[in-house]
Structure formats: C-alpha cells, structure tokens
Design a protein around this motif. Structure first.
Motif, PDB file in Angstrom:
ATOM      1  N   HIS A 315       0.804  -1.219   0.000  1.00 19.80           N
ATOM      2  CA  HIS A 315       0.000   0.000   0.000  1.00 19.80           C
ATOM      3  C   HIS A 315       0.839   1.272   0.000  1.00 19.80           C
ATOM      4  O   HIS A 315       0.613   2.178  -0.798  1.00 19.80           O
ATOM      5  CB  HIS A 315      -0.949   0.016   1.200  1.00 19.80           C
ATOM      6  N   GLY A 316       1.812   1.360   0.909  1.00 23.20           N
ATOM      7  CA  GLY A 316       2.560   2.607   1.061  1.00 23.20           C
ATOM      8  C   GLY A 316       3.841   2.648   0.256  1.00 23.20           C
ATOM      9  O   GLY A 316       3.993   3.429  -0.688  1.00 23.20           O
ATOM     10  N   GLY A 317       4.808   1.835   0.611  1.00 26.41           N
ATOM     11  CA  GLY A 317       6.097   1.813  -0.060  1.00 26.41           C
ATOM     12  C   GLY A 317       7.093   1.002   0.749  1.00 26.41           C
ATOM     13  O   GLY A 317       6.768   0.487   1.830  1.00 26.41           O
ATOM     14  N   ASN A 376       9.437   6.425  -1.700  1.00 29.46           N
ATOM     15  CA  ASN A 376       9.801   5.959  -3.041  1.00 29.46           C
ATOM     16  C   ASN A 376       9.402   6.933  -4.138  1.00 29.46           C
ATOM     17  O   ASN A 376       9.888   6.840  -5.262  1.00 29.46           O
ATOM     18  CB  ASN A 376       9.140   4.602  -3.340  1.00 29.46           C
ATOM     19  N   HIS A 377       8.524   7.874  -3.807  1.00 30.94           N
ATOM     20  CA  HIS A 377       8.017   8.814  -4.805  1.00 30.94           C
ATOM     21  C   HIS A 377       8.997   9.964  -5.024  1.00 30.94           C
ATOM     22  O   HIS A 377       9.563  10.499  -4.060  1.00 30.94           O
ATOM     23  CB  HIS A 377       6.679   9.416  -4.351  1.00 30.94           C
ATOM     24  N   PRO A 378       9.190  10.407  -6.264  1.00 34.17           N
ATOM     25  CA  PRO A 378       9.976  11.627  -6.509  1.00 34.17           C
ATOM     26  C   PRO A 378       9.371  12.801  -5.750  1.00 34.17           C
ATOM     27  O   PRO A 378       8.162  13.016  -5.766  1.00 34.17           O
ATOM     28  CB  PRO A 378       9.847  11.824  -8.028  1.00 34.17           C
ATOM     29  N   GLU A 401      17.592   6.143  -8.530  1.00 38.29           N
ATOM     30  CA  GLU A 401      18.814   5.496  -8.037  1.00 38.29           C
ATOM     31  C   GLU A 401      18.562   4.842  -6.689  1.00 38.29           C
ATOM     32  O   GLU A 401      18.986   3.712  -6.434  1.00 38.29           O
ATOM     33  CB  GLU A 401      19.942   6.524  -7.928  1.00 38.29           C
ATOM     34  N   GLN A 402      17.861   5.573  -5.811  1.00 39.57           N
ATOM     35  CA  GLN A 402      17.541   5.019  -4.497  1.00 39.57           C
ATOM     36  C   GLN A 402      16.623   3.803  -4.620  1.00 39.57           C
ATOM     37  O   GLN A 402      16.774   2.812  -3.900  1.00 39.57           O
ATOM     38  CB  GLN A 402      16.889   6.100  -3.635  1.00 39.57           C
ATOM     39  N   LEU A 403      15.669   3.889  -5.559  1.00 41.60           N
ATOM     40  CA  LEU A 403      14.748   2.774  -5.750  1.00 41.60           C
ATOM     41  C   LEU A 403      15.495   1.533  -6.227  1.00 41.60           C
ATOM     42  O   LEU A 403      15.206   0.409  -5.780  1.00 41.60           O
ATOM     43  CB  LEU A 403      13.670   3.153  -6.764  1.00 41.60           C
ATOM     44  N   VAL A 418       2.561   0.678  -5.657  1.00 39.93           N
ATOM     45  CA  VAL A 418       2.010   1.204  -4.413  1.00 39.93           C
ATOM     46  C   VAL A 418       0.716   1.973  -4.667  1.00 39.93           C
ATOM     47  O   VAL A 418       0.419   2.382  -5.790  1.00 39.93           O
ATOM     48  CB  VAL A 418       3.028   2.144  -3.708  1.00 39.93           C
ATOM     49  N   GLY A 419      -0.034   2.175  -3.604  1.00 44.73           N
ATOM     50  CA  GLY A 419      -1.182   3.079  -3.585  1.00 44.73           C
ATOM     51  C   GLY A 419      -0.830   4.250  -2.685  1.00 44.73           C
ATOM     52  O   GLY A 419       0.253   4.814  -2.748  1.00 44.73           O
ATOM     53  N   HIS A 420      -1.782   4.660  -1.838  1.00 52.44           N
ATOM     54  CA  HIS A 420      -1.549   5.553  -0.693  1.00 52.44           C
ATOM     55  C   HIS A 420      -1.289   7.022  -1.036  1.00 52.44           C
ATOM     56  O   HIS A 420      -1.854   7.906  -0.385  1.00 52.44           O
ATOM     57  CB  HIS A 420      -0.389   5.013   0.148  1.00 52.44           C
TER      58      HIS A 420
END
Length: 494
Positions: A315-317, A376-378, A401-403, A418-420
């Motif tokens: 759901h989140g990351g 995880n989101h930019p 890169e982090q992902l 993911v959602g959220h």
C-alpha cells in the motif's frame, strides 16, 4: 496533503481543457525489467462488456467527445489488473471491476438503471471468473473519505471469498487505523479527525435499525459543522466525537479544543451527542475481532508478490531499511511479514504490535511503515521527517537510483507497485520499476479531497435544500461528480 490536493483541483479547473485527454482506453508502455512487462492504463467511461471471446480480448475505447471504438487483440500470457484506493465509493469499486471484464454475471442489467450500480450486482453464487490467465489486486484503503465504505467492504470481500486464487485485497493504512481504533479512547482515535477519515455520511449504513428524522437532522448538522471547521482551518482543534473528556475551549496535550457537537446550535447538542455516540459504536462494532468484516480485515495481506511480472504490491512503499531487514530473501520475507500481521491483528494484540518498537527492525513497526511510507516517490524524500513535499522535484534520477538500491536488496523483486499517495493520474517512474497507482479512482477523494461533503444522492434526498457553504462563505463544498475518473492498470507479462 489535504491543502495540496485542494490547490491541485483548483488549478486543474482553472486550466480548463489544457490537460491532454486520452482517446484510447489502453496506453501501453514497455517496461525494461528482468520480466519485461507491459503496463496498460485504463480510464473509465461506462462499464465495458465482459471479454467477448476466449483467447482474445476486446477493449472498448472511449473518446472525450463521447464516441466509442472497439479493438480486439490476442490476450497476453498473464495479466494483473490493479485497482487503486477506492475510499468509500461503492459505485466506482463495482464500475472499475466491471470494466475489467474479469467477473461474468456481475451486474443484473434487468434492474432499474436508476439504481446505483452497486445495488444492481448479482449474488456471488452466479459470478464466474472470465480469464484464467488474469488476476486482480486491490491496493487497500476501502474505507474513509467517502460515505459508502460498508458496500465497498461487502463487495471486495465477496470477490476474495468467491475467487481466493484470483483476487488479492491488500490492507491499507486506513484499515490498519480502523482496526487500531477499536482499542483507543474516542478523542485519540484516527476516526475522530475532522478530515481524511470516516466520512460523516458513512455511519448510517452500519446501523441495524431504521433511520428516522432525527438521524437526518444530526447528519445535516455534522455536514454544516464540518464546513465551519474547514472555513476556519480548525482541523487540528476539532475532533468528530460526541464530547471531550476535558472542558471545551481548553486545549489538551494534542491541541484539541472542541468536539464537533460544540459547533452546533445548543438546542441540538444533546441529541447530536447521543446519535453520534450510537453511530460510532455501530461502526466500530462492525469490525470487532469476532465479526465477519473484522476477521476479513485482520487477514488482509500487507504485501503481495506476483512472480510472473516480478512485482511486489504494497500500500505505502518500501524503505531501504525494510528491504534489508525484512525482505532481503524476497518471497520468504513477504510471507513472514504477512504471517506476523495475521497473528497480531486482533483486538488485545494490535496496539502493542504496531507500537512495539522505536525502530523499523521489529515486524510491527515494519508493517506500519509499509502501509504509510512515501519515500519511493519523486519529491517525497523529506516526507517521513518533515511532512514536506517538493512540488518541483526536478529530475527523478536520484529517487530512481535510491529505488534501484532498494530493489537490489530484495531477492527476485524487480518492481514496486504502491497506492496511498494520491494524484489525478497513475504515475509510471524509473523505467517502470516504480508504479504509483493511487489515481483517486473514488469520487469523494477526487471531488473534495480529505474533507467531508455530501454527494448528489444526499442532496437530492433533501430536495436540494441543503447548505453547501460555510456561514462566512469562505468554504464551499465541491461537487461530487457522477462519473468515476482516474485509471486502473493492467500489468502484462511477456
């Protein structure tokens, strides 16, 4: 986040038709991963007919001018359809599933078309799964923000009960908070917030008795009180509880000063306190550990892995710390976390479980983070520490890169979905390695964000005579549209 969503909606209205409209329902994008997959985004017009022929897929395509075309193509080897955060909108929950064509005999088209589509669903006993090569995943957040969560829960639960091997319904952070609320004092409950949690119109469906005129009166008073909260930006000072354990007007340690009933005319306060107490008790009691819905929520998985596409759904990351400490061995770690959650999700256990440690090393804290993480989101790199969002994150190279470091820390996992974190559209980042699938597919979150406003059915039930503006005119409830908007996605293995 609520303020940001509202500004985004206003900017979108001001821009008029400047956003490009997709003519085709499906826009395919090849993703360069170890499992080279295709992700298709689908926008919803009217529910499309079910797949017309075995081995081939017929896709209705809607144009902005109302025209419709149909294309047929060979079905992929396997597909995962994914529905984002529904948030208390039963119409859109049913409409999106119907759109996929995965469930035959879902709608009884002989019934009056004026009935909401969720009241025209057939009995699960007549449902059949239309495509053995496809599965369906819900990203969680079935409750809150919209007033029809009971019907969403009933519908999604029926799907998982009927098709346990084809349908996966993840736990969202709003379901986690609901289960946690069962053990908390009223004013400390997540559901007591004046925004983003239980919509004030959501209580009535949980009552086991017939509604009366006093129920209607109190509901209208709650809507009016909510508008006053939003007009004065008093979100933190007011709780939607019958009364406070401390004198109204004085702050407690959390800055709470008023119960929502304190904002109502004095002659109705006692009635409002009585009814709101009854409603909230009925709501929470519907999800106790000894109830059907409570048990179902307690056994929603935290993570789901689709091996054919190499995708982990959460759901989140997933933070790097969680990836290394709990998911380094891939599927084994996923099963361990899910099992830990199932064993500790009941009343008497859940509060200690999710609040047990001060770090993300223990399973309970890991579960909570997996449902709430946005890193995880930019643009969300500072969210966990400050709640700040960079509206202009610039290049996504750093977040990608982090992902990739996160993905390389988890055995066999090539993509995170993911959602959220909501936006108006699905976002496909990092060459398809990160899918952000909360495109606000429910009408209430898309229409009014995190705030509680009435929909068309409620307004019509009052003969149109309902106040939609705060007393000072500074807050006006946005319209809740009839149309379900946003996108769902289909991930195809090659």
């Amino acid at each position: 986040l609520n303020h940001r969503l509202r500004e985004t909606r206003q900017a979108g209205r001001a821009a008029g038709n400047s956003r490009p409209k997709m003519r085709l329902v499906f826009a395919a994008l090849t993703l360069w991963t170890a499992h080279q997959a295709v992700v298709a985004k689908e926008q919803l017009g009217s529910p499309r007919p079910e797949a017309e022929a075995a081995g081939r897929e017929c896709i209705s395509t809607d144009a902005s001018d109302g025209s419709s075309d149909k294309e047929c193509k060979a079905a992929p080897s396997t597909s995962v359809y994914v529905v984002g955060d529904i948030h208390g909108d039963a119409k859109c929950a049913v409409s999106w599933v119907n759109r996929t064509g995965l469930v035959r005999n879902l709608i009884d088209y002989s019934l009056n078309e004026d009935l909401p589509i969720y009241e025209r669903t057939t009995q699960p006993s007549v449902w059949t799964w239309a495509d053995s090569s496809s599965t369906l995943v819900f990203m969680g957040d079935y409750v809150d923000k919209g007033p029809l969560s009971r019907f969403v829960i009933e519908f999604v639960k029926s799907l998982t009960d009927k098709f346990p091997d084809q349908v996966t319904a993840l736990l969202g952070n709003h379901e986690l908070e609901l289960l946690h609320d069962r053990e908390l004092q009223e004013v400390r409950r997540y559901m007591s917030y004046s925004y983003a949690t239980v919509h004030v119109g959501d209580y009535h469906p949980y009552l086991s008795r017939e509604l009366d005129e006093k129920d209607d009166l109190v509901l209208d008073l709650l809507y009016e009180a909510a508008m006053e909260v939003y007009s004065h930006r008093a979100h933190s000072a007011v709780r939607f509880v019958p009364s406070l354990p401390h004198p109204s007007g004085s702050r407690d340690g959390y800055g709470v000063m008023y119960a929502v009933t304190d904002l109502m005319p004095s002659e109705y306060r006692e009635l409002a306190r009585e009814r709101l107490q009854e409603w909230q008790d009925a709501y929470l009691n519907s999800f106790r550990s000894d109830t059907e819905w409570g048990k179902w929520l307690e056994h929603r998985p935290i993570l789901h892995f689709d091996q054919n596409t190499g995708t982990v759904f959460v759901h989140g990351g997933i933070s790097l710390e969680i990836a290394k400490s709990h998911l380094s061995n891939g599927m084994e770690g996923i099963q361990s976390l899910n099992s830990n959650w199932y064993a500790n999700s009941q009343e008497g256990k859940i509060a200690d479980f999710i609040g047990r440690g001060s770090t993300t090393v223990d399973a309970g804290s890991a579960v909570y983070e997996l449902l709430t993480y946005r890193g995880n989101h930019p643009g969300y790199s500072n969210w966990e520490n400050s709640g700040a969002v960079d509206d202009d994150p610039g290049t996504t190279d750093k977040s990608c890169e982090q992902l990739r470091v996160v993905l390389s820390s988890m055995e066999g996992i090539d993509r995170i979905a993911v959602g959220h974190t909501p936006d108006f559209d699905v976002r496909i980042n990092c060459d398809g390695a990160f899918l952000a699938l909360d495109s606000m597919v429910g009408r209430w979150i898309r229409g009014t964000g995190n705030e509680y406003c009435p929909g068309k059915e409620h307004i019509e039930s009052r003969g149109g005579k309902i106040n939609l503006t705060s007393r000072d005119g500074r807050y006006v409830c946005d319209e809740i549209k009839d149309q379900c908007e946003g996108q769902i996605v289909r991930i195809d293995s090659s």
